[in-house]
Scaffold this motif. Sequence first.
Motif, mmCIF file in Angstrom:
data_model
loop_
_atom_site.group_PDB
_atom_site.id
_atom_site.type_symbol
_atom_site.label_atom_id
_atom_site.label_comp_id
_atom_site.label_asym_id
_atom_site.label_seq_id
_atom_site.Cartn_x
_atom_site.Cartn_y
_atom_site.Cartn_z
ATOM 1 N N SER A 33 -11.685 -5.117 4.257
ATOM 2 C CA SER A 33 -13.047 -4.685 3.923
ATOM 3 C C SER A 33 -14.039 -5.699 4.484
ATOM 4 N N PHE A 45 -21.129 -4.162 0.283
ATOM 5 C CA PHE A 45 -19.984 -3.533 0.931
ATOM 6 C C PHE A 45 -20.429 -2.741 2.156
ATOM 7 N N GLN A 48 -14.392 -0.200 4.621
ATOM 8 C CA GLN A 48 -13.010 -0.594 4.370
ATOM 9 C C GLN A 48 -12.111 0.124 5.370
ATOM 10 N N GLN A 56 -13.610 3.907 3.258
ATOM 11 C CA GLN A 56 -14.823 3.963 2.445
ATOM 12 C C GLN A 56 -15.933 3.312 3.241
ATOM 13 N N ARG A 57 -17.168 3.739 2.967
ATOM 14 C CA ARG A 57 -18.304 3.177 3.661
ATOM 15 C C ARG A 57 -19.440 2.986 2.682
ATOM 16 N N SER A 94 -6.662 -6.932 1.213
ATOM 17 C CA SER A 94 -5.914 -6.573 0.006
ATOM 18 C C SER A 94 -4.705 -5.755 0.424
ATOM 19 N N TRP A 96 -3.071 -2.139 0.033
ATOM 20 C CA TRP A 96 -3.454 -0.769 -0.292
ATOM 21 C C TRP A 96 -2.623 -0.225 -1.439
ATOM 22 N N ALA A 99 -4.251 -1.475 -7.379
ATOM 23 C CA ALA A 99 -5.568 -1.726 -7.956
ATOM 24 C C ALA A 99 -5.668 -3.110 -8.567
ATOM 25 N N ASN A 100 -4.563 -3.656 -9.019
ATOM 26 C CA ASN A 100 -4.612 -4.979 -9.627
ATOM 27 C C ASN A 100 -4.511 -6.103 -8.613
ATOM 28 N N SER A 101 -4.395 -5.748 -7.338
ATOM 29 C CA SER A 101 -4.333 -6.772 -6.304
ATOM 30 C C SER A 101 -5.743 -7.219 -5.959
ATOM 31 N N PRO A 102 -6.073 -8.475 -6.206
ATOM 32 C CA PRO A 102 -7.462 -8.889 -5.980
ATOM 33 C C PRO A 102 -7.795 -9.000 -4.502
ATOM 34 N N LEU A 103 -9.076 -8.865 -4.204
ATOM 35 C CA LEU A 103 -9.569 -9.098 -2.858
ATOM 36 C C LEU A 103 -9.491 -10.581 -2.530
ATOM 37 N N PHE A 105 -11.063 -13.223 0.126
ATOM 38 C CA PHE A 105 -12.163 -13.331 1.074
ATOM 39 C C PHE A 105 -11.935 -14.465 2.062
#
Lengths: 114, 115
Positions: A33, A45, A48, A56-57, A94, A96, A99-103, A105
Amino acid sequence: DAGVTQSPTHLIKTRGQQVTLRCSPKSGHDTVSWYQQALGQGPQFIFQYYEEEERQRGNFPDRFSGHQFPNYSSELNVNALLLGDSALYLCASSLWGTANSPLHFGNGTRLTVT
Amino acid sequence: AQSVTQPDIHITVSEGASLELRCNYSYGATPYLFWYVQSPGQGLQLLLKYFSGDTLVQGIKGFEAEFKRSQSSFNLRKPSVHWSDAAEYFCAVAPYLYNTDKLIFGTGTRLQVFP
């Protein structure tokens, strides 16, 4: 274990030019992302990428485009640069579907448009 | 539309003092909430996250946050601040529960720590 790496760290461009920023995700991650962080603001954002497709945009014009390569690395392209595009551009990765996998950076690319 | 508000732009505390950073969110359903920290010249590091369950969440570096649905808040706390905690702190919400990579961030709170 390499984290998210971005290049270059700093960049100066002139209005109207085009720029390409690069990102390699954290080892084991397959989703990238991009975020724009203007001075004194929180990150916003942009989009992604997963499986080489934009998934997603955010609310950014078509001048902002991206690409993801088979090795999961990614590029952010900005055309017809405006002064307002000056910002810190952050890449995050991340895994794919988790959902519990954090971003995670990267440290960002500082873009200055003059 | 979903949004995050961090009312305090800048907070200054003495080393050893307690800390509370405020975060209010606007979201229709049960939100996924996050706190990130950004040191100068660095990217963002996740401190903690709330998805469901216990409303008091423990994170890294001795931070904790409490989710209060009635107040639409997710305030970050630390009982004793260290000089190395000086940084920018961002609260964020994930508007889509099926894809939490798209985050909406607040404008951040800059924490300054005096010795």
